[in-house]
Design a protein around this motif. Sequence first.
Motif, PDB file in Angstrom:
ATOM      1  N   GLY A   1      -7.308   8.589  -3.743  1.00 18.92           N
ATOM      2  CA  GLY A   1      -6.049   7.943  -4.085  1.00 18.92           C
ATOM      3  C   GLY A   1      -5.126   7.874  -2.894  1.00 18.92           C
ATOM      4  O   GLY A   1      -5.431   8.355  -1.799  1.00 18.92           O
ATOM      5  N   GLY A   2      -3.960   7.308  -3.111  1.00 18.62           N
ATOM      6  CA  GLY A   2      -2.998   7.153  -2.040  1.00 18.62           C
ATOM      7  C   GLY A   2      -1.948   8.243  -2.087  1.00 18.62           C
ATOM      8  O   GLY A   2      -2.257   9.430  -2.067  1.00 18.62           O
ATOM      9  N   THR A   3      -0.669   7.830  -2.148  1.00 14.68           N
ATOM     10  CA  THR A   3       0.429   8.778  -2.269  1.00 14.68           C
ATOM     11  C   THR A   3       0.586   9.133  -3.737  1.00 14.68           C
ATOM     12  O   THR A   3       1.101   8.339  -4.520  1.00 14.68           O
ATOM     13  N   ASN A   4       0.146  10.319  -4.123  1.00 21.46           N
ATOM     14  CA  ASN A   4       0.161  10.702  -5.533  1.00 21.46           C
ATOM     15  C   ASN A   4       1.558  11.153  -5.963  1.00 21.46           C
ATOM     16  O   ASN A   4       2.163  11.990  -5.289  1.00 21.46           O
ATOM     17  N   PRO A   5       2.090  10.615  -7.057  1.00 19.28           N
ATOM     18  CA  PRO A   5       3.444  10.978  -7.501  1.00 19.28           C
ATOM     19  C   PRO A   5       3.637  12.474  -7.711  1.00 19.28           C
ATOM     20  O   PRO A   5       4.676  13.017  -7.340  1.00 19.28           O
ATOM     21  N   SER A   6       2.647  13.153  -8.278  1.00 21.84           N
ATOM     22  CA  SER A   6       2.807  14.572  -8.559  1.00 21.84           C
ATOM     23  C   SER A   6       2.962  15.386  -7.279  1.00 21.84           C
ATOM     24  O   SER A   6       3.724  16.358  -7.232  1.00 21.84           O
TER      25      SER A   6
ATOM     26  N   ALA B   1       0.862  -1.179   0.000  1.00 21.45           N
ATOM     27  CA  ALA B   1       0.000   0.000   0.000  1.00 21.45           C
ATOM     28  C   ALA B   1       0.897   1.227   0.000  1.00 21.45           C
ATOM     29  O   ALA B   1       1.854   1.292   0.783  1.00 21.45           O
ATOM     30  N   ASP B   2       0.619   2.191  -0.874  1.00 18.85           N
ATOM     31  CA  ASP B   2       1.503   3.359  -0.925  1.00 18.85           C
ATOM     32  C   ASP B   2       1.088   4.456   0.054  1.00 18.85           C
ATOM     33  O   ASP B   2       1.641   5.556   0.032  1.00 18.85           O
ATOM     34  N   HIS B   3       0.129   4.138   0.938  1.00 18.85           N
ATOM     35  CA  HIS B   3      -0.391   5.129   1.873  1.00 18.85           C
ATOM     36  C   HIS B   3      -1.093   4.373   3.007  1.00 18.85           C
ATOM     37  O   HIS B   3      -1.727   3.345   2.769  1.00 18.85           O
ATOM     38  N   PRO B   4      -1.020   4.859   4.249  1.00 19.13           N
ATOM     39  CA  PRO B   4      -1.712   4.160   5.340  1.00 19.13           C
ATOM     40  C   PRO B   4      -3.215   4.012   5.117  1.00 19.13           C
ATOM     41  O   PRO B   4      -3.808   3.013   5.547  1.00 19.13           O
ATOM     42  N   GLU B   5      -3.829   4.982   4.442  1.00 21.68           N
ATOM     43  CA  GLU B   5      -5.269   4.879   4.182  1.00 21.68           C
ATOM     44  C   GLU B   5      -5.576   3.763   3.194  1.00 21.68           C
ATOM     45  O   GLU B   5      -6.630   3.135   3.268  1.00 21.68           O
ATOM     46  N   ILE B   6      -4.664   3.508   2.256  1.00 23.60           N
ATOM     47  CA  ILE B   6      -4.838   2.378   1.336  1.00 23.60           C
ATOM     48  C   ILE B   6      -4.717   1.072   2.115  1.00 23.60           C
ATOM     49  O   ILE B   6      -5.479   0.118   1.892  1.00 23.60           O
ATOM     50  N   ALA B   7      -3.790   1.003   3.056  1.00 22.08           N
ATOM     51  CA  ALA B   7      -3.651  -0.201   3.889  1.00 22.08           C
ATOM     52  C   ALA B   7      -4.922  -0.455   4.691  1.00 22.08           C
ATOM     53  O   ALA B   7      -5.378  -1.602   4.810  1.00 22.08           O
TER      54      ALA B   7
ATOM     55  N   ASN C   1      -7.941  16.488   2.390  1.00 24.04           N
ATOM     56  CA  ASN C   1      -8.389  15.130   2.683  1.00 24.04           C
ATOM     57  C   ASN C   1      -7.250  14.360   3.335  1.00 24.04           C
ATOM     58  O   ASN C   1      -6.106  14.816   3.367  1.00 24.04           O
ATOM     59  N   ARG C   2      -7.576  13.184   3.870  1.00 22.96           N
ATOM     60  CA  ARG C   2      -6.599  12.427   4.660  1.00 22.96           C
ATOM     61  C   ARG C   2      -5.434  11.937   3.807  1.00 22.96           C
ATOM     62  O   ARG C   2      -4.320  11.756   4.330  1.00 22.96           O
TER      63      ARG C   2
ATOM     64  N   ASN D   1      -3.947  13.579   1.149  1.00 17.46           N
ATOM     65  CA  ASN D   1      -3.020  14.674   0.899  1.00 17.46           C
ATOM     66  C   ASN D   1      -2.344  15.174   2.175  1.00 17.46           C
ATOM     67  O   ASN D   1      -1.167  15.520   2.165  1.00 17.46           O
ATOM     68  N   ARG D   2      -3.088  15.210   3.282  1.00 10.07           N
ATOM     69  CA  ARG D   2      -2.493  15.711   4.527  1.00 10.07           C
ATOM     70  C   ARG D   2      -1.375  14.794   5.025  1.00 10.07           C
ATOM     71  O   ARG D   2      -0.367  15.273   5.558  1.00 10.07           O
ATOM     72  N   TRP D   3      -1.534  13.480   4.876  1.00  7.38           N
ATOM     73  CA  TRP D   3      -0.484  12.561   5.316  1.00  7.38           C
ATOM     74  C   TRP D   3       0.793  12.772   4.510  1.00  7.38           C
ATOM     75  O   TRP D   3       1.903  12.709   5.053  1.00  7.38           O
ATOM     76  N   VAL D   4       0.654  13.029   3.214  1.00  7.66           N
ATOM     77  CA  VAL D   4       1.827  13.213   2.355  1.00  7.66           C
ATOM     78  C   VAL D   4       2.460  14.585   2.573  1.00  7.66           C
ATOM     79  O   VAL D   4       3.662  14.692   2.834  1.00  7.66           O
ATOM     80  N   ALA D   5       1.671  15.637   2.469  1.00  5.45           N
ATOM     81  CA  ALA D   5       2.228  16.990   2.451  1.00  5.45           C
ATOM     82  C   ALA D   5       2.503  17.567   3.837  1.00  5.45           C
ATOM     83  O   ALA D   5       3.366  18.431   3.993  1.00  5.45           O
ATOM     84  N   GLY D   6       1.769  17.130   4.842  1.00  2.00           N
ATOM     85  CA  GLY D   6       2.016  17.609   6.190  1.00  2.00           C
ATOM     86  C   GLY D   6       1.231  18.857   6.552  1.00  2.00           C
ATOM     87  O   GLY D   6       0.606  19.491   5.701  1.00  2.00           O
ATOM     88  N   PRO D   7       1.269  19.246   7.828  1.00  3.00           N
ATOM     89  CA  PRO D   7       0.416  20.324   8.327  1.00  3.00           C
ATOM     90  C   PRO D   7       0.851  21.722   7.934  1.00  3.00           C
ATOM     91  O   PRO D   7       0.075  22.678   8.083  1.00  3.00           O
ATOM     92  N   GLU D   8       2.079  21.891   7.420  1.00  2.00           N
ATOM     93  CA  GLU D   8       2.576  23.237   7.125  1.00  2.00           C
ATOM     94  C   GLU D   8       2.099  23.783   5.793  1.00  2.00           C
ATOM     95  O   GLU D   8       2.351  24.943   5.460  1.00  2.00           O
TER      96      GLU D   8
END
Length: 372
Positions: free
Chosen positions: A284-289, A157-163, A305-306, A308-315
């Motif tokens: 989607g999960g961890t988007n390449p772009s 899974a490329d993202h915890p939400e996908i798992a 959404n959950r 994008n926030r996991w990938v990009a972070g709170p800042e």
Amino acid sequence: MLNQKHLNILGIRGVPGSHGGFETFATHLAPYLAAKGWSVTVYCQLDPVEEGIVPDSFEDEWKGVRRVHIGTERTGSVGSVIFDWRCIRDVLRRPGIDLVLGYNTAVFCILQRLYGRRVIMNMDGIEWKRGKWRWPIKAWFYVNEFIGANLANRAIADHPEIARHLKRHGCFGSVVIPYGSDSITSADESHLAGLGLEKSKYIVSIARIEQENSVLEFVRAFSRKTRGIKLVVLGKFDPNNDYHTRILEAASDEVIFPGAIYDAGIVSALRFFALAYVHGHQVGGTNPSLVEALGAGNAVIAHDNRFNRWVAGPEQFYFGSEDDFDAVLETVTRSPERVEHARQAARGRHSANFTWDIIFKAYEDLLLKYVK
């Protein structure tokens, strides 16, 4: 002692990849593993010479990687299914672990497992939830997602939400390994002139022009008033697509549509010199772009959404509506300190989580568990 580290990569069109997340990933992963002593085979698709005529298959070497080129008599989705089937038939006679990128034809995994093969499958995003597909195609994706999640020796899974999503299919043993990208620390500014752009005076979106990517929403919000900056929307537009037409009609004179650009130098420059990157993906999960934007040190304006926030972070900056996007634009254009903070945070997040070295080490560590 003979080298037992054999890997076969399936599920993509081939390497080197000119575009597409999995093709780009395999283009980096295959030579990396070859340099680490792995014997790597990548399957590459040959389109028909003309409809109905299959080109001759052949094998060659590329950067220490064995490429197996297999032809089909059809193009499009049907051609991809035919290609995947022929790859499976071929790989059954080869040694090693099978790394399947994507689950679109996971039904063929049944044959691999019957032959006792070790199959690692990257489950990609939740394709059957996308609104663009008709129900028969959604059903096909749903069934193949279920099969892939449960028949592969290990699902990635490329993202915890996908798992978490895969657990609803009964797949409790997936491993989370996200997507990676290069770090962009410089680019050729001259590429901007051809598009009428200036450094830090535009924001950019790089995505397929689909409803799930919020393109209409952010174009419409951006076009409410004069901004003093440009919005660059990369992507292929179809004149017969109603959604695409609505986007073009909603755009102000400050919105630029350069089409789909695959030249790596131009795309890198558009990222590197942008004031911010817009990421409207809703599913989607961890988007390449998005990962590539972090690697370029972009301030990110992302759909809230959950995933994008996991990938990009709170800042980074987030929007859930057109009004939100309008408010974010005001901050981005008037607060250079806030934008610089987001840029630094993007680089830090990328270096800590999404470099190719981090991702490839995770893949190799997993693959080594299945070496016989």
